[in-house]
Design a protein around this motif. Sequence first.
Motif, PDB file in Angstrom:
ATOM      1  N   CYS A  26       0.854  -1.207   0.000  1.00 18.83           N
ATOM      2  CA  CYS A  26       0.000   0.000   0.000  1.00 18.83           C
ATOM      3  C   CYS A  26       0.876   1.239   0.000  1.00 18.83           C
ATOM      4  O   CYS A  26       0.513   2.261   0.585  1.00 18.83           O
ATOM      5  CB  CYS A  26      -0.894  -0.001   1.246  1.00 18.83           C
ATOM      6  SG  CYS A  26      -1.951  -1.448   1.391  1.00 18.83           S
ATOM      7  N   ARG A  42       5.059  -1.776  -5.975  1.00 17.56           N
ATOM      8  CA  ARG A  42       4.874  -1.605  -7.427  1.00 17.56           C
ATOM      9  C   ARG A  42       6.163  -1.907  -8.180  1.00 17.56           C
ATOM     10  O   ARG A  42       6.163  -2.508  -9.249  1.00 17.56           O
ATOM     11  CB  ARG A  42       4.405  -0.162  -7.686  1.00 17.56           C
ATOM     12  CG  ARG A  42       4.537   0.349  -9.108  1.00 17.56           C
ATOM     13  CD  ARG A  42       3.344   0.010  -9.976  1.00 17.56           C
ATOM     14  NE  ARG A  42       2.163   0.702  -9.558  1.00 17.56           N
ATOM     15  CZ  ARG A  42       1.747   1.873 -10.041  1.00 17.56           C
ATOM     16  NH1 ARG A  42       2.445   2.489 -10.971  1.00 17.56           N
ATOM     17  NH2 ARG A  42       0.638   2.420  -9.618  1.00 17.56           N
ATOM     18  N   ARG A  70       1.451  -4.666 -17.295  1.00 15.06           N
ATOM     19  CA  ARG A  70       0.929  -3.324 -17.005  1.00 15.06           C
ATOM     20  C   ARG A  70       0.727  -2.541 -18.300  1.00 15.06           C
ATOM     21  O   ARG A  70       1.473  -2.717 -19.258  1.00 15.06           O
ATOM     22  CB  ARG A  70       1.819  -2.561 -16.030  1.00 15.06           C
ATOM     23  CG  ARG A  70       3.292  -2.592 -16.334  1.00 15.06           C
ATOM     24  CD  ARG A  70       4.112  -2.035 -15.179  1.00 15.06           C
ATOM     25  NE  ARG A  70       4.562  -3.071 -14.266  1.00 15.06           N
ATOM     26  CZ  ARG A  70       5.058  -2.846 -13.055  1.00 15.06           C
ATOM     27  NH1 ARG A  70       5.171  -1.634 -12.593  1.00 15.06           N
ATOM     28  NH2 ARG A  70       5.451  -3.835 -12.282  1.00 15.06           N
ATOM     29  N   ASP A 106      -2.042  -5.853 -13.842  1.00 14.97           N
ATOM     30  CA  ASP A 106      -2.928  -7.016 -13.892  1.00 14.97           C
ATOM     31  C   ASP A 106      -2.078  -8.279 -13.920  1.00 14.97           C
ATOM     32  O   ASP A 106      -1.340  -8.489 -14.876  1.00 14.97           O
ATOM     33  CB  ASP A 106      -3.796  -6.913 -15.158  1.00 14.97           C
ATOM     34  CG  ASP A 106      -4.783  -8.077 -15.278  1.00 14.97           C
ATOM     35  OD1 ASP A 106      -4.851  -8.888 -14.341  1.00 14.97           O
ATOM     36  OD2 ASP A 106      -5.459  -8.155 -16.314  1.00 14.97           O
ATOM     37  N   LEU A 143      -3.225  -7.932  -9.566  1.00 16.59           N
ATOM     38  CA  LEU A 143      -2.839  -7.029  -8.483  1.00 16.59           C
ATOM     39  C   LEU A 143      -2.111  -7.808  -7.384  1.00 16.59           C
ATOM     40  O   LEU A 143      -2.182  -7.467  -6.213  1.00 16.59           O
ATOM     41  CB  LEU A 143      -4.090  -6.361  -7.885  1.00 16.59           C
ATOM     42  CG  LEU A 143      -5.035  -5.734  -8.901  1.00 16.59           C
ATOM     43  CD1 LEU A 143      -6.326  -5.289  -8.250  1.00 16.59           C
ATOM     44  CD2 LEU A 143      -4.344  -4.558  -9.577  1.00 16.59           C
ATOM     45  N   GLN A 144      -1.446  -8.844  -7.787  1.00 17.05           N
ATOM     46  CA  GLN A 144      -0.846  -9.760  -6.817  1.00 17.05           C
ATOM     47  C   GLN A 144       0.305 -10.507  -7.456  1.00 17.05           C
ATOM     48  O   GLN A 144       0.277 -10.782  -8.655  1.00 17.05           O
ATOM     49  CB  GLN A 144      -1.904 -10.775  -6.388  1.00 17.05           C
ATOM     50  CG  GLN A 144      -1.403 -11.884  -5.527  1.00 17.05           C
ATOM     51  CD  GLN A 144      -2.056 -13.214  -5.862  1.00 17.05           C
ATOM     52  OE1 GLN A 144      -2.982 -13.258  -6.688  1.00 17.05           O
ATOM     53  NE2 GLN A 144      -1.581 -14.267  -5.261  1.00 17.05           N
ATOM     54  N   LEU A 155      -1.372  -5.887  -3.905  1.00 14.06           N
ATOM     55  CA  LEU A 155      -1.308  -4.430  -4.052  1.00 14.06           C
ATOM     56  C   LEU A 155      -2.679  -3.805  -3.845  1.00 14.06           C
ATOM     57  O   LEU A 155      -3.701  -4.346  -4.285  1.00 14.06           O
ATOM     58  CB  LEU A 155      -0.825  -4.056  -5.454  1.00 14.06           C
ATOM     59  CG  LEU A 155       0.450  -4.735  -5.958  1.00 14.06           C
ATOM     60  CD1 LEU A 155       0.806  -4.218  -7.341  1.00 14.06           C
ATOM     61  CD2 LEU A 155       1.601  -4.493  -5.003  1.00 14.06           C
ATOM     62  N   ALA A 156      -2.694  -2.632  -3.202  1.00 15.40           N
ATOM     63  CA  ALA A 156      -3.947  -1.870  -3.056  1.00 15.40           C
ATOM     64  C   ALA A 156      -3.645  -0.381  -3.172  1.00 15.40           C
ATOM     65  O   ALA A 156      -2.528   0.068  -2.926  1.00 15.40           O
ATOM     66  CB  ALA A 156      -4.611  -2.179  -1.716  1.00 15.40           C
ATOM     67  N   ALA A 196      -1.573  -0.229  -6.693  1.00 13.98           N
ATOM     68  CA  ALA A 196      -2.242  -1.148  -7.615  1.00 13.98           C
ATOM     69  C   ALA A 196      -2.575  -0.502  -8.944  1.00 13.98           C
ATOM     70  O   ALA A 196      -2.609  -1.160  -9.983  1.00 13.98           O
ATOM     71  CB  ALA A 196      -3.522  -1.686  -6.975  1.00 13.98           C
ATOM     72  N   THR A 197      -2.841   0.782  -8.913  1.00 15.44           N
ATOM     73  CA  THR A 197      -3.165   1.499 -10.153  1.00 15.44           C
ATOM     74  C   THR A 197      -2.868   2.980  -9.964  1.00 15.44           C
ATOM     75  O   THR A 197      -3.119   3.532  -8.893  1.00 15.44           O
ATOM     76  CB  THR A 197      -4.644   1.280 -10.546  1.00 15.44           C
ATOM     77  OG1 THR A 197      -4.851   1.680 -11.903  1.00 15.44           O
ATOM     78  CG2 THR A 197      -5.613   2.052  -9.669  1.00 15.44           C
ATOM     79  N   GLY A 240     -10.065  -1.068  -2.181  1.00 13.25           N
ATOM     80  CA  GLY A 240      -9.085  -2.154  -2.266  1.00 13.25           C
ATOM     81  C   GLY A 240      -8.692  -2.634  -0.877  1.00 13.25           C
ATOM     82  O   GLY A 240      -8.569  -3.842  -0.634  1.00 13.25           O
ATOM     83  N   SER A 258      -7.844 -10.039  -7.068  1.00 17.17           N
ATOM     84  CA  SER A 258      -7.494  -9.270  -8.255  1.00 17.17           C
ATOM     85  C   SER A 258      -8.648  -9.254  -9.263  1.00 17.17           C
ATOM     86  O   SER A 258      -9.030  -8.190  -9.779  1.00 17.17           O
ATOM     87  CB  SER A 258      -6.249  -9.890  -8.884  1.00 17.17           C
ATOM     88  OG  SER A 258      -5.793  -9.103  -9.916  1.00 17.17           O
TER      89      SER A 258
END
Length: 394
Positions: A166, A174, A181, A279, A281-282, A288-289, A293-294, A310, A334
């Motif tokens: 996070c 990330r 991605r 893609d 998210l793991q 990821l959150a 994640a984005t 998330g 995800s």
Amino acid sequence: MRADGSTHTTAVLILGAGPAGLVLGNLLRAADVECVILERRSRAHIEQRARAGFLAPESVAVLREHGLDAGLRAGGQTHGICEFRSAAGRFELNYAELGRGEPHTVYPQQNLVTDLVAEFLRRGGDLRFELTAEQIHDRFGDRPLVQARDAEGREHRFAARYIGGCDGARGLARRTVTVARTVNEYDITWLALLAQAPPTTSTVVYGVHPDGFAGQMPRSAEITRYYLQCAPHGDALNWEEPRIWAELARRLGADRHGPLREGAIIERSLVHLRSEILDPLQEGKLFLAGDAATSISPSAAKGANLAVLGARALAEAFTRAVRHYDHTALDRYSADLLPRILRAQQFSNSMIELLHPPTGPAAAFRRDLQRAQLHSLATSRSHRDFFAESYVDI
Ligand SMILES: Cc1cc2nc3c(=O)[nH]c(=O)nc-3n(C[C@H](O)[C@H](O)[C@H](O)COP(=O)(O)OP(=O)(O)OC[C@H]3O[C@@H](n4cnc5c(N)ncnc54)[C@H](O)[C@@H]3O)c2cc1C
């Protein structure tokens, strides 16, 4: 948490104390799941860092359901109208009475972070400030390990069953994952300003101007956020205040729609609009959150809301995995969250196209389409309903 030699062991290690990490930590504490949060900045720094302000109804509901909304109830303000200004004139869109009939709640992100830190500590949470996570080892193994360093240069090691990444768009999580991605660099930059001034109108104002977007987002009775599109590597950060106010007034049509309520500019930064979709998210035990994640531009106020959403999903999934050895929710995390991220990205992208002067070979043509979009938004009930629903949706 137990100390195992010099390695600390916990069930869930959370990187980052932004909205995502703090909501995740609070929900895990409430479910009696052991966790530790590592935050590279000081408590004072994160409690003063002004960013988002607009919370969607679903974010507010998550915070309310989990007893995290005391400050929000006391200090949040309901907002349900946005206004568009362009050469064609101005119109309001009362989104709280269109679509699903739901407003935003405006509550500065630094206040939310302050509340979430206090509540996490009150719940007996372990939050380590000024500790930077530097490396994640063995994320595909049973017990991943994170190496972190404190402000004095000392190394700390944490082992966990799961890691909640996070730590934002430029964090370690990330950078560590190797998942697919897609990226869009918009080549659009905003000068993001905080003014010590009441909002000029109580609504969000979007100024669509040939020289660049300008916007007003209320934050509180005394503080207002303004955005001004500027050259990416120009000198806008050094502009004198009178020049900033003159530019905002010009692009927001102050001569026709009324003067701005000016005040001291107390903060300024450059925001380069950029989207990135990961893609899945793991990867292994690393999930990821939020911004990790984005990446999503602030044009539609979705980032902090996706972070809350998330974190809620991840908290439920970690709880089931840690307490009941049931991994089904983690396996689905995800796939369940991505459609919502994609919807937010799609709407955010449509806002970027609506608000900024088109450039490139077909610019004049796309300017005409932009005018048509604004006209449709001003006049078509179904378009207004769809906008209203998408605006508060996450
Ligand atoms: C100017 C601006 C305006 C915005 N307006 C809105 C809005 O109106 N509505 C909205 O929904 N969103 C908005 N956003 C986006 C929103 O602020 C973010 O989406 C939100 O902060 C994401 O929360 P997060 O917890 O995922 O990440 P962050 O808030 O970035 O938190 C990540 C944390 O991790 C820490 N960290 C980073 N690396 C490490 C490391 N290696 N080790 C330990 N800790 C680390 C960071 O210090 C930080 O505290 C705005 C953003 C900006 C910049």
